[in-house]
Scaffold this motif. Structure first.
Motif, PDB file in Angstrom:
ATOM      1  N   VAL B  33       0.836  -1.210   0.000  1.00 12.91           N
ATOM      2  CA  VAL B  33       0.000   0.000   0.000  1.00 12.91           C
ATOM      3  C   VAL B  33       0.865   1.253   0.000  1.00 12.91           C
ATOM      4  O   VAL B  33       0.543   2.234  -0.668  1.00 12.91           O
ATOM      5  N   MET B  34       1.971   1.224   0.740  1.00 14.13           N
ATOM      6  CA  MET B  34       2.788   2.438   0.870  1.00 14.13           C
ATOM      7  C   MET B  34       3.585   2.695  -0.402  1.00 14.13           C
ATOM      8  O   MET B  34       4.457   1.897  -0.766  1.00 14.13           O
ATOM      9  N   PRO B  35       3.289   3.791  -1.091  1.00 16.13           N
ATOM     10  CA  PRO B  35       3.994   4.088  -2.341  1.00 16.13           C
ATOM     11  C   PRO B  35       5.501   4.207  -2.117  1.00 16.13           C
ATOM     12  O   PRO B  35       5.941   4.796  -1.135  1.00 16.13           O
ATOM     13  N   GLY B  36       6.239   3.633  -3.032  1.00 16.10           N
ATOM     14  CA  GLY B  36       7.696   3.750  -2.956  1.00 16.10           C
ATOM     15  C   GLY B  36       8.347   2.561  -2.295  1.00 16.10           C
ATOM     16  O   GLY B  36       9.524   2.318  -2.483  1.00 16.10           O
ATOM     17  N   ILE B 202      18.802   6.136 -14.529  1.00 12.40           N
ATOM     18  CA  ILE B 202      17.708   6.754 -13.775  1.00 12.40           C
ATOM     19  C   ILE B 202      17.020   5.664 -12.963  1.00 12.40           C
ATOM     20  O   ILE B 202      16.535   4.681 -13.526  1.00 12.40           O
ATOM     21  N   PRO B 203      17.005   5.810 -11.637  1.00 11.84           N
ATOM     22  CA  PRO B 203      16.394   4.760 -10.811  1.00 11.84           C
ATOM     23  C   PRO B 203      14.889   4.669 -11.069  1.00 11.84           C
ATOM     24  O   PRO B 203      14.193   5.690 -11.103  1.00 11.84           O
ATOM     25  N   LEU B 204      14.430   3.442 -11.217  1.00  9.06           N
ATOM     26  CA  LEU B 204      13.050   3.232 -11.671  1.00  9.06           C
ATOM     27  C   LEU B 204      11.999   3.642 -10.640  1.00  9.06           C
ATOM     28  O   LEU B 204      11.022   4.326 -10.973  1.00  9.06           O
ATOM     29  N   VAL B 205      12.214   3.247  -9.386  1.00  4.80           N
ATOM     30  CA  VAL B 205      11.170   3.503  -8.380  1.00  4.80           C
ATOM     31  C   VAL B 205      10.946   5.009  -8.165  1.00  4.80           C
ATOM     32  O   VAL B 205       9.798   5.471  -8.197  1.00  4.80           O
ATOM     33  N   PRO B 206      11.999   5.807  -7.968  1.00  6.58           N
ATOM     34  CA  PRO B 206      11.755   7.256  -7.850  1.00  6.58           C
ATOM     35  C   PRO B 206      11.098   7.840  -9.105  1.00  6.58           C
ATOM     36  O   PRO B 206      10.219   8.704  -9.001  1.00  6.58           O
ATOM     37  N   ALA B 207      11.525   7.346 -10.278  1.00  7.42           N
ATOM     38  CA  ALA B 207      10.930   7.859 -11.520  1.00  7.42           C
ATOM     39  C   ALA B 207       9.442   7.524 -11.581  1.00  7.42           C
ATOM     40  O   ALA B 207       8.608   8.377 -11.910  1.00  7.42           O
ATOM     41  N   LEU B 208       9.103   6.281 -11.238  1.00  7.19           N
ATOM     42  CA  LEU B 208       7.692   5.868 -11.263  1.00  7.19           C
ATOM     43  C   LEU B 208       6.878   6.613 -10.212  1.00  7.19           C
ATOM     44  O   LEU B 208       5.745   7.033 -10.467  1.00  7.19           O
ATOM     45  N   GLY B 402       9.310   7.223   1.388  1.00  8.82           N
ATOM     46  CA  GLY B 402       9.471   5.868   0.847  1.00  8.82           C
ATOM     47  C   GLY B 402      10.562   5.804  -0.195  1.00  8.82           C
ATOM     48  O   GLY B 402      11.380   4.884  -0.200  1.00  8.82           O
ATOM     49  N   VAL B 403      10.594   6.812  -1.063  1.00 10.38           N
ATOM     50  CA  VAL B 403      11.621   6.872  -2.112  1.00 10.38           C
ATOM     51  C   VAL B 403      13.007   6.993  -1.473  1.00 10.38           C
ATOM     52  O   VAL B 403      13.949   6.315  -1.875  1.00 10.38           O
ATOM     53  N   TYR B 404      13.112   7.821  -0.443  1.00 12.96           N
ATOM     54  CA  TYR B 404      14.412   8.008   0.228  1.00 12.96           C
ATOM     55  C   TYR B 404      14.854   6.711   0.912  1.00 12.96           C
ATOM     56  O   TYR B 404      16.030   6.342   0.869  1.00 12.96           O
TER      57      TYR B 404
END
Lengths: 164, 500
Positions: B33-36, B202-208, B402-404
């Motif tokens: 559920v938690m994005p990132g 380019i890291p995928l998760v931060p980009a998404l 989450g991204v961090y």
């Protein structure tokens, strides 16, 4: 010969610029390294030119719009279709995100997050200050508990507090 | 095999085995559920904790996580247009419009059911192909990988609905972005602007997260109000309708599950590619392809069935060769090694019971996650009625944290912000974001496999046309590209007749 949609014409010109710039940038690398990027650059330029040509009210433009699907573009869902929002609102929305990221960089997540949530809700959302403050505190506490306490993820402390 | 299955069942149905499974499911749902965040983060986090456990219990815990993550991710994808995990991104395209129309319950019911059935199908396929795993995976060499990537890229043209030209342009921009960073072919770095952070690409998760979460929040911030457009939309439909919809569209379910299992089994592609391919394939067989992107339930069923089915497929190369099919499997590989289970053909012979514990845990977790999701869906959909000025700062804060947390670098936070702006501008100028994402994922694979193939054949291009698996993939690609045109030509003469 007038453009059907100046905004779409601008978008086409912008993409053309990206294609040209990328192609020129690709030239600075050795052949094996630049083979695919050059190909992508050229195709981008061609497609951008087609997109630009499709924006004019000419027989060619009408035909291209029909083939390229540009006439029915924008029938997507609400968020895919947010093309009519005033730029003033957009700039404000972007500045809030930029401000929050700058805040994280300077003072870290645990200080920037409550300030951002409170200010956004109170100033931008015009919510009561007490509700905004409570939401900010609860959200920050939840983030701290989940990430730092429960899962031991060290959150960025901020450049001013020793973060790198 | 039967003995191993029974032994695994006995372990799973002990109080401790069931408890580990349940804990895994709950953690998987939360991380989904938690994005990132997502599966790799959850498994990596719990990996050290499994060290003192029995192998079977560890498999129950990890299987629980793997089966539940995509169910959790679909909830935020549908309610917030924010994919909880990268493979859930395809669910956003129709799940979120359904939520906007007040049909969030329908979408969640369908997503949960499709996810479960897809997961079960993937597990069944895994059990069935265990004896022939080796020969299947060995069929794929660089020419097949290249053709597979081209097949994925050709889906770009299909996935854009009415925005064909701009979809292609967005795909090209995605390819440009995929070229950033270290180039495995030549051994140099490209297009990095001398920024060290970009050397890995380019890291995928931060980009998404930026493209789908931040950009959506910017759009909501601009529009104001609530996610649901009007009061009537607040009437939440029964999740049971969603369950029924899956059985009604059983072809989409089976197709998505097959794509998920197949793509999951190909190392390096993973769930995101599987979900997007399943989405475009669902559009192909739909009677109403024009409604995709506007709230077609088939657009939820296809990718969600592929999402969970891919786990079964991804376990094939992971267990048989130690070659992870995805990031999640790469972390899972670490768990296997931690427990002294060396992946490879011998694993199946020496530790068959442990493997079946994992497969059973994976299957059971799909069912438990669905039951939890269906039970609480009515409460979860209330999120869509929250004022966006409360929701926006909360989602942005959680997304960026989450991204961090993934790599603990501020570069990822800045990347998410930049892609958030890019995503919003793409929405504003009607460039589909989905095509950029597909190209960003497949660009590196296509380029690397292309040059590897040419190296194999000493520069002979016919290598792409002389190997049967590559030829089959090429035929599928051509079929995918020409089918819509043929379909349009067949429909055109009928339109005037209807008008008359």
């Amino acid at each position: 010969m007038a453009a059907v949609n100046k905004r779409d014409l601008g978008a086409g010109l912008f993409v053309l610029g990206i294609g040209v710039a990328f192609l020129l940038w690709s030239q600075t690398y050795p052949p094996r390294m630049s083979a695919m990027p050059k190909l992508v650059g050229w195709v981008t330029i061609v497609l951008a030119l087609i997109d630009i040509a499709a924006q004019f009210d000419t027989p060619l433009g009408r035909m291209l719009r029909r083939i390229a699907g540009l006439e029915i573009a924008g029938r997507g869902n609400q968020t895919e279709n947010s093309a009519d929002a005033p730029w003033r609102l957009l700039i404000a929305a972007v500045l809030w995100v930029v401000g929050y990221i700058a805040g994280i960089y300077l003072v870290g997540f645990l200080a920037a997050t409550p300030i951002y949530i409170f200010l956004y809700m109170a100033l931008h959302g015009r919510k009561p200050k007490r509700v905004s403050a409570l939401t900010a505190i609860v959200a920050t506490a939840a983030i701290w508990f989940t990430f730092e306490y429960l899962f031991h993820y060290p959150l960025y402390p901020g450049w001013l507090f020793g973060g790198q | 095999m039967l003995e191993s299955t029974l032994a695994a069942l006995q372990v799973l149905f002990t109080p401790s085995g069931a408890a580990f499974l349940f804990v895994g499911v709950v953690i998987g749902l939360l991380f989904g559920v938690m994005p990132g965040l997502g599966g790799p983060t959850a498994i990596a986090l719990l990996m050290p904790l499994t060290f003192t456990m029995q192998s079977n219990h560890a498999m129950a815990l990890i299987g629980g996580i793997m089966g539940a993550v995509s169910a959790g991710g679909s909830i935020s994808a549908i309610l917030l247009n924010t994919p909880g995990t990268a493979p859930n991104a395809a669910t956003c395209f129709d799940g979120y419009p359904l939520a906007q129309q007040g049909k969030a319950g329908l979408a969640i019911g369908a997503a949960a059911t499709a996810s479960t059935l897809g997961g079960l199908i993937g597990a069944v396929v895994l059990v069935a192909v265990i004896p022939v795993m080796k020969s299947i995976v060995l069929l794929f060499g660089p020419p097949e990988f290249f053709m597979l990537a081209i097949m994925g890229l050709s889906a770009i043209a299909l996935s854009t609905g009415g925005q064909f030209l701009r979809g292609l342009i967005a795909g090209l921009i995605g390819l440009m972005l995929s070229f950033v960073g270290y180039n495995a072919v030549s051994g140099g770095v490209r297009f990095t602007l001398n920024i060290e952070y970009l050397w890995d690409g380019i890291p995928l998760v931060p980009a998404l997260t930026g493209l789908f979460a931040i950009s959506e929040m910017i759009a909501l911030s601009v529009s104001g109000g609530t996610i649901v457009n009007n009061k009537a939309a607040g009437n939440v439909t029964s999740v049971i309708d969603g369950v029924a919809a899956v059985f009604k569209h059983w072809k989409t379910l089976l197709q998505g599950s097959a794509i998920g299992t197949l793509i999951g089994a190909v190392p390096g592609l993973g769930g995101t590619v599987a979900a997007f391919l399943a989405y475009t394939a669902a559009m192909q067989i739909s009677k109403h392809p024009e409604t995709f992107g506007k709230g077609n339930i088939e657009g939820v069923i296809g990718p969600e069935s592929a999402n969970n089915a891919k786990d079964g497929g991804a376990l094939i190369p992971t267990l048989a060769f130690g070659v992870p099919g995805s990031a999640e499997m790469a972390v899972f590989l670490g768990v296997l090694v931690l427990h002294g289970l060396d992946p490879g053909p011998m694993l199946l012979i020496e530790h068959e019971g442990v493997i079946f514990s994992l497969i059973l845990a994976l299957s059971a977790s799909c069912i438990i996650a669905t039951l939890i999701t269906l039970t609480f869906a009515r409460y979860l959909v209330m999120i869509t009625l929250i004022d966006v000025h409360v929701l926006v700062p909360l989602v942005i804060a959680v997304s960026l944290v989450g991204v961090y947390a993934l790599q603990e670098t501020m570069g990822d936070v800045v990347t998410a912000g930049i892609f958030g702006l890019l995503g919003y501008l793409m929405m504003r100028f009607r460039f589909p974001r989905v095509t950029l994402v597909i190209a960003l994922i497949l660009g590196e694979i296509a380029e690397r496999s292309f040059f590897q193939s040419l190296n194999m054949s000493n520069g002979d291009w016919t290598i792409f046309f002389t190997r049967l698996p590559a030829l089959i993939l090429l035929a599928i690609t051509i079929g995918c590209l020409t089918f819509p045109a043929v379909q349009a030509m067949r429909k055109r003469p009928q339109q005037p007749a209807r008008a008359e």
